[in-house]
Design a protein around this motif. Structure first.
Motif, PDB file in Angstrom:
ATOM      1  N   UNK A 197       5.002 -12.644  79.208  1.00  0.00           N
ATOM      2  CA  UNK A 197       5.047 -13.690  79.960  1.00  0.00           C
ATOM      3  C   UNK A 197       4.164 -14.679  79.724  1.00  0.00           C
ATOM      4  N   UNK A 198       4.619 -15.958  79.701  1.00  0.00           N
ATOM      5  CA  UNK A 198       3.700 -17.430  79.414  1.00  0.00           C
ATOM      6  C   UNK A 198       2.543 -17.428  80.392  1.00  0.00           C
ATOM      7  N   UNK A 199       1.455 -17.802  80.173  1.00  0.00           N
ATOM      8  CA  UNK A 199       0.331 -18.311  80.996  1.00  0.00           C
ATOM      9  C   UNK A 199       0.743 -19.273  82.276  1.00  0.00           C
ATOM     10  N   UNK A 200       1.710 -20.313  82.131  1.00  0.00           N
ATOM     11  CA  UNK A 200       2.165 -21.117  83.158  1.00  0.00           C
ATOM     12  C   UNK A 200       3.064 -20.430  84.177  1.00  0.00           C
ATOM     13  N   UNK A 201       3.415 -19.280  84.155  1.00  0.00           N
ATOM     14  CA  UNK A 201       4.092 -18.390  85.055  1.00  0.00           C
ATOM     15  C   UNK A 201       3.365 -17.601  85.750  1.00  0.00           C
ATOM     16  N   UNK A 202       3.586 -17.589  87.302  1.00  0.00           N
ATOM     17  CA  UNK A 202       2.833 -16.505  87.964  1.00  0.00           C
ATOM     18  C   UNK A 202       3.736 -15.484  88.045  1.00  0.00           C
ATOM     19  N   UNK A 203       3.058 -14.053  87.935  1.00  0.00           N
ATOM     20  CA  UNK A 203       3.746 -12.848  88.338  1.00  0.00           C
ATOM     21  C   UNK A 203       4.208 -12.625  89.664  1.00  0.00           C
ATOM     22  N   UNK A 204       5.364 -12.001  89.914  1.00  0.00           N
ATOM     23  CA  UNK A 204       5.897 -11.637  91.089  1.00  0.00           C
ATOM     24  C   UNK A 204       4.698 -10.592  91.833  1.00  0.00           C
ATOM     25  N   UNK A 205       4.823 -10.547  93.074  1.00  0.00           N
ATOM     26  CA  UNK A 205       3.975  -9.608  93.801  1.00  0.00           C
ATOM     27  C   UNK A 205       4.392  -8.553  94.610  1.00  0.00           C
ATOM     28  N   UNK A 206       5.869  -8.370  94.148  1.00  0.00           N
ATOM     29  CA  UNK A 206       6.624  -7.264  95.030  1.00  0.00           C
ATOM     30  C   UNK A 206       5.966  -6.130  94.966  1.00  0.00           C
ATOM     31  N   UNK A 207       5.421  -5.645  93.958  1.00  0.00           N
ATOM     32  CA  UNK A 207       4.698  -4.203  93.771  1.00  0.00           C
ATOM     33  C   UNK A 207       3.557  -4.024  94.835  1.00  0.00           C
ATOM     34  N   UNK A 208       2.499  -5.339  94.627  1.00  0.00           N
ATOM     35  CA  UNK A 208       1.684  -5.584  95.233  1.00  0.00           C
ATOM     36  C   UNK A 208       1.800  -5.315  96.963  1.00  0.00           C
ATOM     37  N   UNK A 209       2.928  -6.247  97.413  1.00  0.00           N
ATOM     38  CA  UNK A 209       3.332  -6.131  98.601  1.00  0.00           C
ATOM     39  C   UNK A 209       3.693  -4.849  99.341  1.00  0.00           C
ATOM     40  N   UNK A 210       4.391  -4.212  98.544  1.00  0.00           N
ATOM     41  CA  UNK A 210       4.745  -2.914  98.794  1.00  0.00           C
ATOM     42  C   UNK A 210       3.493  -1.849  99.067  1.00  0.00           C
ATOM     43  N   UNK A 211       2.650  -1.902  97.963  1.00  0.00           N
ATOM     44  CA  UNK A 211       1.457  -1.131  98.222  1.00  0.00           C
ATOM     45  C   UNK A 211       0.522  -1.431  99.445  1.00  0.00           C
ATOM     46  N   UNK A 245      13.984  -7.811  96.760  1.00  0.00           N
ATOM     47  CA  UNK A 245      14.098  -6.958  97.734  1.00  0.00           C
ATOM     48  C   UNK A 245      12.977  -6.164  97.676  1.00  0.00           C
ATOM     49  N   UNK A 246      11.858  -6.188  97.048  1.00  0.00           N
ATOM     50  CA  UNK A 246      10.723  -5.464  97.335  1.00  0.00           C
ATOM     51  C   UNK A 246      10.005  -6.107  98.380  1.00  0.00           C
ATOM     52  N   UNK A 247      10.023  -7.486  98.437  1.00  0.00           N
ATOM     53  CA  UNK A 247       9.205  -8.390  99.424  1.00  0.00           C
ATOM     54  C   UNK A 247      10.021  -7.796 100.749  1.00  0.00           C
ATOM     55  N   UNK A 248      11.471  -7.778 100.800  1.00  0.00           N
ATOM     56  CA  UNK A 248      12.201  -7.354 102.125  1.00  0.00           C
ATOM     57  C   UNK A 248      11.494  -5.930 102.587  1.00  0.00           C
ATOM     58  N   UNK A 249      11.729  -4.995 101.570  1.00  0.00           N
ATOM     59  CA  UNK A 249      11.091  -3.885 102.095  1.00  0.00           C
ATOM     60  C   UNK A 249       9.726  -3.715 102.530  1.00  0.00           C
ATOM     61  N   UNK A 250       8.840  -4.287 101.813  1.00  0.00           N
ATOM     62  CA  UNK A 250       7.382  -4.516 102.205  1.00  0.00           C
ATOM     63  C   UNK A 250       7.316  -5.073 103.780  1.00  0.00           C
TER      64      UNK A 250
END
Length: 83
Positions: free
Chosen positions: A1-15, A67-72
């Motif tokens: 992933x390039x440095x100018x892109x932010x990672x998604x946070x679905x797994x963090x929200x689920x945790x 969908x991870x965000x929805x579940x969270x």
């Protein structure tokens, strides 16, 4: 992933939701979930459009992540206790 892109946070929200640290009121969660579902529908429509010339790979990543965000947010309402 390039440095100018932010990672998604679905797994963090689920945790956070599973651990009870993400807590939302039902109305707030339902509003966010409705927005996410609209975004998902729009994203799938974009991919289905033969004239779409956007960043398809990034859009597919987003469509797998939302969908991870929805579940969270659904889980987050189970921990909500009005004060």
């Amino acid at each position: 992933m390039s440095q100018d892109r932010e990672p998604f946070a679905g797994d963090v929200l689920l945790d956070l939701a599973y651990s009870g640290r993400l807590v939302l009121g039902t109305d707030e969660a339902e509003a966010r979930i409705a927005e996410l579902r609209r975004t998902l529908a729009f994203g799938y429509a974009q991919l289905a459009d033969p004239d779409f010339d956007g960043a398809g790979d990034r859009l597919r990543e987003l469509l797998r992540e939302l969908p991870k965000y929805v579940e969270a947010f659904q889980l987050a309402t189970k921990s909500f206790t009005p004060r």
